[in-house]
Motif scaffolding. Structure first.
Motif, PDB file in Angstrom:
ATOM      1  N   ARG A 263       0.798  -1.211  -0.225  1.00  0.00           N
ATOM      2  CA  ARG A 263       0.074   0.132   0.173  1.00  0.00           C
ATOM      3  C   ARG A 263       0.909   1.184  -0.008  1.00  0.00           C
ATOM      4  NH1 ARG A 263      -4.510  -1.493   4.589  1.00  0.00           N
ATOM      5  NH2 ARG A 263      -5.333  -3.487   3.645  1.00  0.00           N
ATOM      6  N   ILE A 264       1.986   1.311   0.643  1.00  0.00           N
ATOM      7  CA  ILE A 264       2.532   2.406   0.701  1.00  0.00           C
ATOM      8  C   ILE A 264       3.473   2.588  -0.626  1.00  0.00           C
ATOM      9  CG2 ILE A 264       4.882   3.343   1.814  1.00  0.00           C
ATOM     10  CD1 ILE A 264       4.149   2.056   4.499  1.00  0.00           C
ATOM     11  N   THR A 265       3.976   1.489  -1.213  1.00  0.00           N
ATOM     12  CA  THR A 265       4.504   1.653  -2.673  1.00  0.00           C
ATOM     13  C   THR A 265       3.639   2.022  -3.394  1.00  0.00           C
ATOM     14  OG1 THR A 265       5.991  -0.180  -1.929  1.00  0.00           O
ATOM     15  CG2 THR A 265       5.817   0.459  -4.457  1.00  0.00           C
ATOM     16  N   GLU A 266       2.446   1.809  -3.375  1.00  0.00           N
ATOM     17  CA  GLU A 266       1.540   2.139  -4.188  1.00  0.00           C
ATOM     18  C   GLU A 266       1.089   3.833  -4.182  1.00  0.00           C
ATOM     19  OE1 GLU A 266      -1.821  -0.226  -3.730  1.00  0.00           O
ATOM     20  OE2 GLU A 266      -1.111  -1.911  -4.825  1.00  0.00           O
ATOM     21  N   ASP A 267       1.017   3.926  -3.071  1.00  0.00           N
ATOM     22  CA  ASP A 267       0.609   5.381  -2.708  1.00  0.00           C
ATOM     23  C   ASP A 267       1.963   6.323  -3.107  1.00  0.00           C
ATOM     24  OD1 ASP A 267      -1.669   4.922  -1.866  1.00  0.00           O
ATOM     25  OD2 ASP A 267      -1.273   5.234   0.355  1.00  0.00           O
ATOM     26  N   LEU A 268       3.158   5.750  -2.987  1.00  0.00           N
ATOM     27  CA  LEU A 268       4.288   6.687  -3.240  1.00  0.00           C
ATOM     28  C   LEU A 268       4.388   6.935  -4.739  1.00  0.00           C
ATOM     29  CD1 LEU A 268       7.339   4.822  -1.060  1.00  0.00           C
ATOM     30  CD2 LEU A 268       6.379   7.394  -1.037  1.00  0.00           C
ATOM     31  N   GLU A 269       3.945   5.875  -5.684  1.00  0.00           N
ATOM     32  CA  GLU A 269       3.863   6.050  -6.929  1.00  0.00           C
ATOM     33  C   GLU A 269       3.027   6.983  -7.505  1.00  0.00           C
ATOM     34  OE1 GLU A 269       2.876   2.148  -8.325  1.00  0.00           O
ATOM     35  OE2 GLU A 269       4.632   1.473  -8.112  1.00  0.00           O
ATOM     36  N   GLN A 270       1.985   7.210  -6.894  1.00  0.00           N
ATOM     37  CA  GLN A 270       0.935   8.370  -7.102  1.00  0.00           C
ATOM     38  C   GLN A 270       1.475   9.593  -6.664  1.00  0.00           C
ATOM     39  OE1 GLN A 270      -2.878   7.163  -5.123  1.00  0.00           O
ATOM     40  NE2 GLN A 270      -3.113   5.316  -6.266  1.00  0.00           N
ATOM     41  N   VAL A 271       2.273   9.803  -5.282  1.00  0.00           N
ATOM     42  CA  VAL A 271       2.594  11.067  -5.017  1.00  0.00           C
ATOM     43  C   VAL A 271       3.839  11.610  -6.062  1.00  0.00           C
ATOM     44  CG1 VAL A 271       4.042  12.104  -3.181  1.00  0.00           C
ATOM     45  CG2 VAL A 271       2.218  10.673  -2.869  1.00  0.00           C
ATOM     46  N   GLY A 272       4.833  10.426  -6.365  1.00  0.00           N
ATOM     47  CA  GLY A 272       5.635  11.023  -7.440  1.00  0.00           C
ATOM     48  C   GLY A 272       7.013  10.300  -6.788  1.00  0.00           C
ATOM     49  N   ASP A 273       7.988  10.547  -8.056  1.00  0.00           N
ATOM     50  CA  ASP A 273       9.408   9.659  -7.642  1.00  0.00           C
ATOM     51  C   ASP A 273      10.374  10.873  -7.877  1.00  0.00           C
ATOM     52  OD1 ASP A 273      11.558   8.190  -7.629  1.00  0.00           O
ATOM     53  OD2 ASP A 273      11.013   7.006  -9.522  1.00  0.00           O
ATOM     54  N   SER A 274      11.213  11.182  -6.629  1.00  0.00           N
ATOM     55  CA  SER A 274      12.121  12.184  -6.745  1.00  0.00           C
ATOM     56  C   SER A 274      13.262  11.892  -7.853  1.00  0.00           C
ATOM     57  CB  SER A 274      12.507  12.389  -5.547  1.00  0.00           C
ATOM     58  OG  SER A 274      13.185  11.247  -4.778  1.00  0.00           O
ATOM     59  N   HIS A 275      13.295  10.481  -8.211  1.00  0.00           N
ATOM     60  CA  HIS A 275      14.501  10.171  -9.077  1.00  0.00           C
ATOM     61  C   HIS A 275      14.192  10.369 -10.586  1.00  0.00           C
ATOM     62  CE1 HIS A 275      15.596   8.045  -5.277  1.00  0.00           C
ATOM     63  NE2 HIS A 275      16.774   8.286  -5.731  1.00  0.00           N
ATOM     64  N   ASP A 276      12.994  10.407 -10.860  1.00  0.00           N
ATOM     65  CA  ASP A 276      12.339  10.418 -12.276  1.00  0.00           C
ATOM     66  C   ASP A 276      12.419  12.203 -12.504  1.00  0.00           C
ATOM     67  OD1 ASP A 276      11.216  10.564 -14.693  1.00  0.00           O
ATOM     68  OD2 ASP A 276       9.314   9.917 -13.870  1.00  0.00           O
ATOM     69  N   PRO A 277      13.321  12.524 -13.695  1.00  0.00           N
ATOM     70  CA  PRO A 277      13.504  13.850 -13.782  1.00  0.00           C
ATOM     71  C   PRO A 277      12.112  14.571 -14.462  1.00  0.00           C
ATOM     72  CG  PRO A 277      14.653  12.544 -15.455  1.00  0.00           C
ATOM     73  CD  PRO A 277      14.138  11.891 -14.216  1.00  0.00           C
ATOM     74  N   ASP A 278      11.137  13.639 -14.906  1.00  0.00           N
ATOM     75  CA  ASP A 278       9.899  13.888 -15.743  1.00  0.00           C
ATOM     76  C   ASP A 278       8.646  13.903 -14.741  1.00  0.00           C
ATOM     77  OD1 ASP A 278      11.268  14.607 -17.931  1.00  0.00           O
ATOM     78  OD2 ASP A 278      11.049  12.520 -18.627  1.00  0.00           O
ATOM     79  N   ASP A 279       8.767  13.471 -13.352  1.00  0.00           N
ATOM     80  CA  ASP A 279       7.800  13.259 -12.504  1.00  0.00           C
ATOM     81  C   ASP A 279       7.202  14.753 -12.269  1.00  0.00           C
ATOM     82  OD1 ASP A 279       6.557  11.418 -10.300  1.00  0.00           O
ATOM     83  OD2 ASP A 279       6.976  13.610  -9.459  1.00  0.00           O
ATOM     84  N   ALA A 280       5.731  14.656 -12.345  1.00  0.00           N
ATOM     85  CA  ALA A 280       4.856  15.833 -12.331  1.00  0.00           C
ATOM     86  C   ALA A 280       5.037  16.618 -10.951  1.00  0.00           C
ATOM     87  CB  ALA A 280       3.356  15.355 -12.484  1.00  0.00           C
ATOM     88  N   LEU A 320       4.093   9.953   4.299  1.00  0.00           N
ATOM     89  CA  LEU A 320       2.972   8.914   3.793  1.00  0.00           C
ATOM     90  C   LEU A 320       3.373   7.867   4.665  1.00  0.00           C
ATOM     91  CD1 LEU A 320       1.139   7.977   1.631  1.00  0.00           C
ATOM     92  CD2 LEU A 320       3.258   7.297   0.241  1.00  0.00           C
ATOM     93  N   TYR A 321       4.422   7.393   4.967  1.00  0.00           N
ATOM     94  CA  TYR A 321       4.843   6.249   5.648  1.00  0.00           C
ATOM     95  C   TYR A 321       4.070   6.287   7.175  1.00  0.00           C
ATOM     96  CZ  TYR A 321       6.869   2.986   8.629  1.00  0.00           C
ATOM     97  OH  TYR A 321       7.191   1.966  10.118  1.00  0.00           O
TER      98      TYR A 321
END
Length: 455
Positions: A263-280, A320-321
């Motif tokens: 559940r935490i991983t799924e919510d993190l994917e919705q919030v965003g990824d700081s390692h992804d330069p194109d993350d919204a 989130l955690y």
């Protein structure tokens, strides 16, 4: 006298095992904690982000009074690894390394006082009034003017005073020997908790004595009273606690560790990824930062943007955690509330819950340790992120090393021990149950016991 001898051997054996195990466990954990800290402070010059991933292992010290009341100690983890970007759980419980025999329970002083001493009280007190009734002596005593209230009060005090002298005296003696053997465990807080535990079991013995005399007064003969008391003991000590556990889990099901992390991983994917330069989300965060400092490129910022970004990512994942963790703890609290409410009809559950709270071996203290380690982990990680942000050159963000002295400035983790009143504040319902039992006894002697059934 034979029963007292058997109980004395059991209590001495359980006390020896408890004190020895607590001292050994704390010694082992202290040794490894020192080793972990020495390895940590003796690191070479490193990039601060590497140090945050190097992590820090924290061992949970067993409470000073866990030699008396084991509580959940054998089933709760005793170490947790603290690192950046991840909030790990406490692992390596003793139950995980033991065989299946542990599920049958461990012999502790608290277990003897909670489950076996009531049996002792029942066996010495079941015939106090029932036998007098069967042989006709009770009718003569009542005819001579002895009131039912005074008779029940006297019999209750007789059983209680004898039981308290033997077992609370043994408890006081064993506590004194343990503290003399390990004087470093003595603190004002530990002494206060010890005194509360003794007072708690004193009240518990009075409740058991009172119940014994009441059932004896209601029974036509001693054998019937004994059977009733044994059935009551099985109900309160075995059936109701297990029922409370099963009902709590059925009403408030908790996710497994895998489900919780998923559940935490799924919510993190919705919030965003700081390692992804194109993350919204983090693209928006970068634009906001650039606008705040009036520049067009992160290279023009007066600090290393990589460290600033990592600090924001840590803040988001931590919030989130903690949100998920609080939901999980609320579920466990609701599960345990079933046993707390049953304390109003089951004094065993009442004394068990308060005993664990008084000795620091309950769920609340375990959760408090997790929260304190998480706060420490977050502060530690953000400290390294600030170093990365302000002291690492942006062009050498992943390779530049800082002097190891900057990492050694951080204080080691030390658990802040909670006081007795904090412990009791987490058991308000059970405390109310204790007050209820005391009021019930007072009211019974004030307004009840007008007469005793003579057949």
């Amino acid at each position: 006298m034979v029963l007292i001898g058997v109980f004395a051997v059991l209590m001495l054996f359980s006390a020896f095992i408890g004190v020895e195990n607590t001292a050994e466990q704390n010694s082992i954990r202290e040794t490894y904690q020192e080793q972990v800290h020495d390895d940590y402070v003796n690191q070479p010059d490193r990039n601060p982000h590497r140090v945050s991933h190097y992590g820090y292992l924290v061992f949970r010290e067993r409470p000073a009074l866990s030699f008396f009341e084991f509580g959940i100690e054998s089933f709760a983890g005793n170490s947790i690894f603290l690192e950046a970007h991840r909030q790990n759980t406490v692992n390596l419980s003793e139950a995980g390394f033991s065989n299946g025999m542990l599920r049958f329970g461990e012999l502790s002083m608290a277990l003897i006082l909670q489950l076996l001493v009531p049996l002792f009280i029942f066996f010495i007190g079941y015939g106090t009034l029932a036998d007098l009734k069967a042989n006709g002596v009770l009718k003569i005593m009542l005819a001579q003017g002895v009131s039912a209230k005074r008779l029940i009060w006297g019999k209750t005090l007789g059983i209680f005073s004898f039981t308290t002298t033997v077992f609370i005296g043994a408890m006081l003696l064993i506590f004194s020997i343990a503290f003399v053997a390990y004087p470093e465990a003595i603190t004002p807080a530990v002494l206060l908790r010890s005194l509360f535990a003794m007072a708690l079991y004193t009240v518990y013995f009075f409740i058991c004595s009172w119940i014994t005399v009441l059932i004896s007064a209601k029974s036509s003969r001693g054998g019937a009273a004994l059977i009733s008391l044994i059935l009551l003991w099985m109900l309160c000590g075995i059936i109701l606690p297990k029922m409370a556990q099963n009902v709590g889990y059925a009403l408030f099901p908790a996710p497994s560790k895998l489900e919780f992390e998923t559940r935490i991983t799924e919510d993190l994917e919705q919030v965003g990824d700081s390692h992804d330069p194109d993350d919204a989300y983090y693209t928006s965060f970068r634009e906001k930062t650039l606008a705040e400092y009036g520049v067009d490129d992160v290279k023009d910022l007066p600090f290393n943007y990589a460290g600033h970004l990592m600090a924001e990512g840590e803040r988001v994942t931590t919030e989130l955690y903690r949100s998920h963790f609080d939901e999980l703890i609320a579920t466990y609290t609701n599960q345990n509330s079933i046993a707390a409410y049953l304390s109003f009809i089951n004094p065993y559950l009442m004394v068990r819950n308060l005993s664990m709270a008084a000795t620091g071996t309950d769920m609340a203290h375990y959760i408090d340790f997790q929260k304190q380690t998480e706060d420490y982990r977050y502060r530690q990680t953000q400290y390294f992120n600030e170093l990365h942000k302000n002291e690492v050159d942006a062009e050498r963000s992943g390779t530049q090393r800082l002097n190891s002295a900057r990492f050694n400035e951080r204080d080691p983790f030390e658990y802040e021990n909670r006081g007795l009143f904090w412990a009791l504040s987490n058991n308000v319902i059970t405390l109310l149950a204790l007050v209820f039992w005391l009021m019930l006894i007072v009211l019974s002697f004030s307004f009840g016991f007008k007469k005793i059934k003579l057949y």
